[in-house]
Design a protein around this motif. Structure first.
Motif, PDB file in Angstrom:
ATOM      1  N   GLU A   1      15.007 -24.655 -40.908  1.00 54.71           N
ATOM      2  CA  GLU A   1      14.608 -25.104 -42.235  1.00 54.71           C
ATOM      3  C   GLU A   1      15.140 -24.122 -43.272  1.00 54.71           C
ATOM      4  N   PHE A   2      15.784 -24.667 -44.308  1.00 57.69           N
ATOM      5  CA  PHE A   2      16.294 -23.853 -45.403  1.00 57.69           C
ATOM      6  C   PHE A   2      15.479 -24.167 -46.652  1.00 57.69           C
ATOM      7  N   ILE A   3      14.955 -23.122 -47.264  1.00 52.48           N
ATOM      8  CA  ILE A   3      14.124 -23.240 -48.461  1.00 52.48           C
ATOM      9  C   ILE A   3      14.815 -22.447 -49.561  1.00 52.48           C
ATOM     10  N   GLY A   4      14.986 -23.068 -50.731  1.00 55.54           N
ATOM     11  CA  GLY A   4      15.659 -22.304 -51.769  1.00 55.54           C
ATOM     12  C   GLY A   4      15.882 -23.062 -53.058  1.00 55.54           C
ATOM     13  N   ASP A   5      16.881 -22.586 -53.784  1.00 54.31           N
ATOM     14  CA  ASP A   5      17.181 -23.098 -55.113  1.00 54.31           C
ATOM     15  C   ASP A   5      18.567 -23.727 -55.120  1.00 54.31           C
ATOM     16  N   SER A   6      19.281 -23.612 -56.251  1.00 61.68           N
ATOM     17  CA  SER A   6      20.582 -24.262 -56.378  1.00 61.68           C
ATOM     18  C   SER A   6      21.613 -23.712 -55.405  1.00 61.68           C
ATOM     19  N   PHE A   7      21.522 -22.427 -55.055  1.00 58.21           N
ATOM     20  CA  PHE A   7      22.452 -21.875 -54.076  1.00 58.21           C
ATOM     21  C   PHE A   7      22.304 -22.609 -52.741  1.00 58.21           C
ATOM     22  N   THR A   8      21.060 -22.831 -52.332  1.00 57.47           N
ATOM     23  CA  THR A   8      20.793 -23.516 -51.070  1.00 57.47           C
ATOM     24  C   THR A   8      21.168 -24.986 -51.143  1.00 57.47           C
ATOM     25  N   ALA A   9      21.023 -25.595 -52.322  1.00 60.45           N
ATOM     26  CA  ALA A   9      21.304 -27.021 -52.490  1.00 60.45           C
ATOM     27  C   ALA A   9      22.793 -27.340 -52.530  1.00 60.45           C
ATOM     28  N   GLY A  10      23.642 -26.332 -52.717  1.00 63.56           N
ATOM     29  CA  GLY A  10      25.073 -26.584 -52.838  1.00 63.56           C
ATOM     30  C   GLY A  10      25.494 -27.029 -54.228  1.00 63.56           C
ATOM     31  N   TYR A  11      24.756 -26.614 -55.225  1.00 59.92           N
ATOM     32  CA  TYR A  11      25.014 -26.974 -56.627  1.00 59.92           C
ATOM     33  C   TYR A  11      26.460 -26.653 -57.010  1.00 59.92           C
ATOM     34  N   GLY A  12      27.212 -27.670 -57.392  1.00 59.38           N
ATOM     35  CA  GLY A  12      28.551 -27.474 -57.943  1.00 59.38           C
ATOM     36  C   GLY A  12      29.540 -26.831 -57.008  1.00 59.38           C
ATOM     37  N   ASN A  13      29.318 -26.906 -55.699  1.00 57.69           N
ATOM     38  CA  ASN A  13      30.151 -26.131 -54.770  1.00 57.69           C
ATOM     39  C   ASN A  13      31.543 -26.710 -54.548  1.00 57.69           C
ATOM     40  N   LEU A  14      31.779 -27.947 -54.951  1.00 59.55           N
ATOM     41  CA  LEU A  14      33.102 -28.544 -54.758  1.00 59.55           C
ATOM     42  C   LEU A  14      34.044 -28.280 -55.923  1.00 59.55           C
ATOM     43  N   SER A  15      33.519 -27.733 -57.011  1.00 63.41           N
ATOM     44  CA  SER A  15      34.336 -27.525 -58.197  1.00 63.41           C
ATOM     45  C   SER A  15      35.220 -26.291 -58.058  1.00 63.41           C
ATOM     46  N   ASP A  16      36.370 -26.339 -58.722  1.00 65.56           N
ATOM     47  CA  ASP A  16      37.224 -25.146 -58.789  1.00 65.56           C
ATOM     48  C   ASP A  16      37.245 -24.573 -60.194  1.00 65.56           C
ATOM     49  N   THR A  17      36.262 -25.005 -60.997  1.00 62.89           N
ATOM     50  CA  THR A  17      36.117 -24.460 -62.343  1.00 62.89           C
ATOM     51  C   THR A  17      34.636 -24.328 -62.662  1.00 62.89           C
ATOM     52  N   ARG A  18      34.262 -23.276 -63.364  1.00 64.69           N
ATOM     53  CA  ARG A  18      32.848 -23.026 -63.636  1.00 64.69           C
ATOM     54  C   ARG A  18      32.280 -23.967 -64.684  1.00 64.69           C
ATOM     55  N   ASP A  19      33.127 -24.513 -65.540  1.00 64.10           N
ATOM     56  CA  ASP A  19      32.688 -25.482 -66.539  1.00 64.10           C
ATOM     57  C   ASP A  19      32.973 -26.879 -66.009  1.00 64.10           C
ATOM     58  N   CYS A  20      31.927 -27.572 -65.587  1.00 63.47           N
ATOM     59  CA  CYS A  20      32.091 -28.892 -64.974  1.00 63.47           C
ATOM     60  C   CYS A  20      31.837 -30.031 -65.956  1.00 63.47           C
ATOM     61  N   SER A  21      31.651 -29.707 -67.225  1.00 64.54           N
ATOM     62  CA  SER A  21      31.321 -30.749 -68.204  1.00 64.54           C
ATOM     63  C   SER A  21      32.431 -31.784 -68.330  1.00 64.54           C
ATOM     64  N   GLY A  22      33.663 -31.363 -68.163  1.00 64.24           N
ATOM     65  CA  GLY A  22      34.769 -32.310 -68.236  1.00 64.24           C
ATOM     66  C   GLY A  22      35.381 -32.585 -66.884  1.00 64.24           C
ATOM     67  N   ASN A  23      34.639 -32.262 -65.857  1.00 68.82           N
ATOM     68  CA  ASN A  23      35.165 -32.369 -64.492  1.00 68.82           C
ATOM     69  C   ASN A  23      34.273 -33.251 -63.625  1.00 68.82           C
ATOM     70  N   GLY A  24      33.612 -34.223 -64.269  1.00 69.37           N
ATOM     71  CA  GLY A  24      32.746 -35.130 -63.526  1.00 69.37           C
ATOM     72  C   GLY A  24      31.292 -34.721 -63.488  1.00 69.37           C
ATOM     73  N   GLY A  25      30.961 -33.539 -64.000  1.00 72.18           N
ATOM     74  CA  GLY A  25      29.578 -33.085 -63.988  1.00 72.18           C
ATOM     75  C   GLY A  25      29.176 -32.487 -62.656  1.00 72.18           C
ATOM     76  N   VAL A  26      27.949 -31.991 -62.604  1.00 74.16           N
ATOM     77  CA  VAL A  26      27.486 -31.279 -61.417  1.00 74.16           C
ATOM     78  C   VAL A  26      27.395 -32.207 -60.206  1.00 74.16           C
ATOM     79  N   ASN A  27      26.831 -33.408 -60.370  1.00 71.06           N
ATOM     80  CA  ASN A  27      26.660 -34.281 -59.216  1.00 71.06           C
ATOM     81  C   ASN A  27      27.977 -34.625 -58.541  1.00 71.06           C
ATOM     82  N   ARG A  28      29.007 -34.940 -59.326  1.00 72.65           N
ATOM     83  CA  ARG A  28      30.288 -35.312 -58.720  1.00 72.65           C
ATOM     84  C   ARG A  28      30.957 -34.121 -58.052  1.00 72.65           C
ATOM     85  N   ASN A  29      30.473 -32.926 -58.313  1.00 69.00           N
ATOM     86  CA  ASN A  29      31.085 -31.717 -57.769  1.00 69.00           C
ATOM     87  C   ASN A  29      30.154 -30.969 -56.821  1.00 69.00           C
ATOM     88  N   SER A  30      29.183 -31.671 -56.243  1.00 66.40           N
ATOM     89  CA  SER A  30      28.220 -31.028 -55.345  1.00 66.40           C
ATOM     90  C   SER A  30      28.186 -31.736 -54.006  1.00 66.40           C
TER      91      SER A  30
END
Length: 371
Positions: free
Chosen positions: A150-179
């Motif tokens: 069992e993994f318990i945690g926050d955005s790091f554990t959830a994989g928030y934005g882990n598919l993005s190659d840029t830190r600003d995802c506002s013009g890159n599909g947003g967080v959901n499309r990049n997670s």
């Protein structure tokens, strides 16, 4: 989206670069062979056999015989990946109410895995089961794995934005499309160990304080016992079969990464730290009561924000538990040296998650696990 060679162009429709897949509308209910699936993660089961869920990384595994399979879904907010025989077959972006069908497979026995990529804690997804192709059959569900984490945690554990190659995802599909929770370090670790797992993660939540002091009056503990995060008072009914050998807890980044503001409950950093440690002990008590004395509870910390306070607090917590005689509480500190944090909003990238998973695998290998 490029259609895999064993999928029909007629049933897989690419829409723009996001790879949106559409299919026929269908009621969401599970009956008969539809209920034959293995669930990984927390869900709420309905009388008709369908399931509802909100946690990231929830997945459903099935077996079928024939040339295709249908996947019954109702979710207008989250994204999913479909895997056939262990290979990626499709990505479903906010599929809505649908039966997504994969066709033209070689006639035979196949496996299917549907995994919820995104977090979206306030959007309930519903899965109605797998359907066979004509003259095919849905087979008995795959067996549960003997290893459980069992993994318990926050955005790091959830994989928030882990598919993005840029830190600003506002013009890159947003967080959901990049997670992708399925490519977060927890899921990677579990697959390498052939373990069933839960990814009970909620971005922005801390043990006692949320990111930047937001949503005062709630914290991760408010939601931990729920199957459906958006339902006040909901309680997940833990099956007797869920008794993980390891629980990895990653809570503290949001508590300490931003400075305290006027009006918060804690006037000083020392007060916040004391509250954090007290709450953490209470949370560990809950886990012990639920899972018993043999489960390893791994308290993790990393370099981010006020690193010294975070790491020192978690070390003290573990030392105190050990002093009390519980030597199955362990500390896991992973430094961020070598991590690029190129994911959305300075979160770990896919490369980072692979590195973290490797370090976690090394730590778990050091524990006297008998699994």
């Amino acid at each position: 989206m490029q259609t895999p060679p064993h999928l029909s162009r007629r049933t897989v429709v690419a829409a723009a670069a996001a790879g949106i897949v559409t299919a026929s509308a269908s009621p969401v209910r599970a009956s008969g062979t539809r209920a034959r699936f293995h669930t990984v993660g927390r869900v709420s089961r309905a009388a008709d056999g369908s399931v509802a869920y909100t946690w990231p990384g929830v997945q459903f595994e099935g077996r079928f015989r024939g040339t295709g399979v249908g996947i019954v879904l109702d979710d207008a907010d989250n994204d999913y990946d479909v895997h056939i025989d262990g290979a990626s077959a499709a990505t479903l972006v906010t599929p809505g109410r649908t039966t997504f069908r994969i066709e033209n497979l070689p006639d035979g026995v196949h496996t299917v895995r549907l995994v919820k990529r995104t977090e979206s804690p306030w959007a309930v997804g519903r899965f109605g089961g797998f359907l066979p192709a004509p003259e095919g059959a849905v087979l008995a569900a795959p067996r549960a794995r003997g290893r459980q984490i069992e993994f318990i945690g926050d955005s790091f554990t959830a994989g928030y934005g882990n598919l993005s190659d840029t830190r600003d995802c506002s013009g890159n599909g947003g967080v959901n499309r990049n997670s992708s929770a399925d490519l977060a370090f927890g899921a990677l670790t579990a697959r390498k160990l052939d373990a069933d797992h839960q990814l009970n993660a909620f971005s922005g939540r801390g043990m006692v304080r949320n990111y930047n002091g937001g949503s005062a009056g709630t914290d991760f503990r408010t939601y931990y016992d729920r199957a459906l995060l958006n339902v006040d008072g909901d309680v997940w009914r833990r099956p007797d079969s869920w008794r993980p050998q390891v629980v990895v807890i990653g809570l503290g980044i949001n508590d300490f990464s931003t400075p305290l503001h006027a009006g918060e409950r804690w006037a000083t950093e020392d007060e916040l730290t004391a509250a954090y440690e007290s709450a953490y002990h209470g949370f560990l008590d809950r886990l012990r009561a639920s899972y018993g004395p043999r489960t390893f509870l791994v308290v993790s910390a990393t370099d981010l924000g006020n690193t010294a306070v975070f790491v020192q607090a978690t070390r003290r917590i573990v030392q105190e538990r050990n002093r009390r005689g519980d030597h199955r509480v362990r500390h896991w500190y992973y430094a961020d040296a070598g991590l690029d944090h190129l994911g959305c909003d300075w979160h770990p990238s896919l490369r980072d998650h692979r590195i973290i998973a490797g370090r976690l695998g090394d730590h778990l290998a050091s524990l006297p696990l008998r699994w």
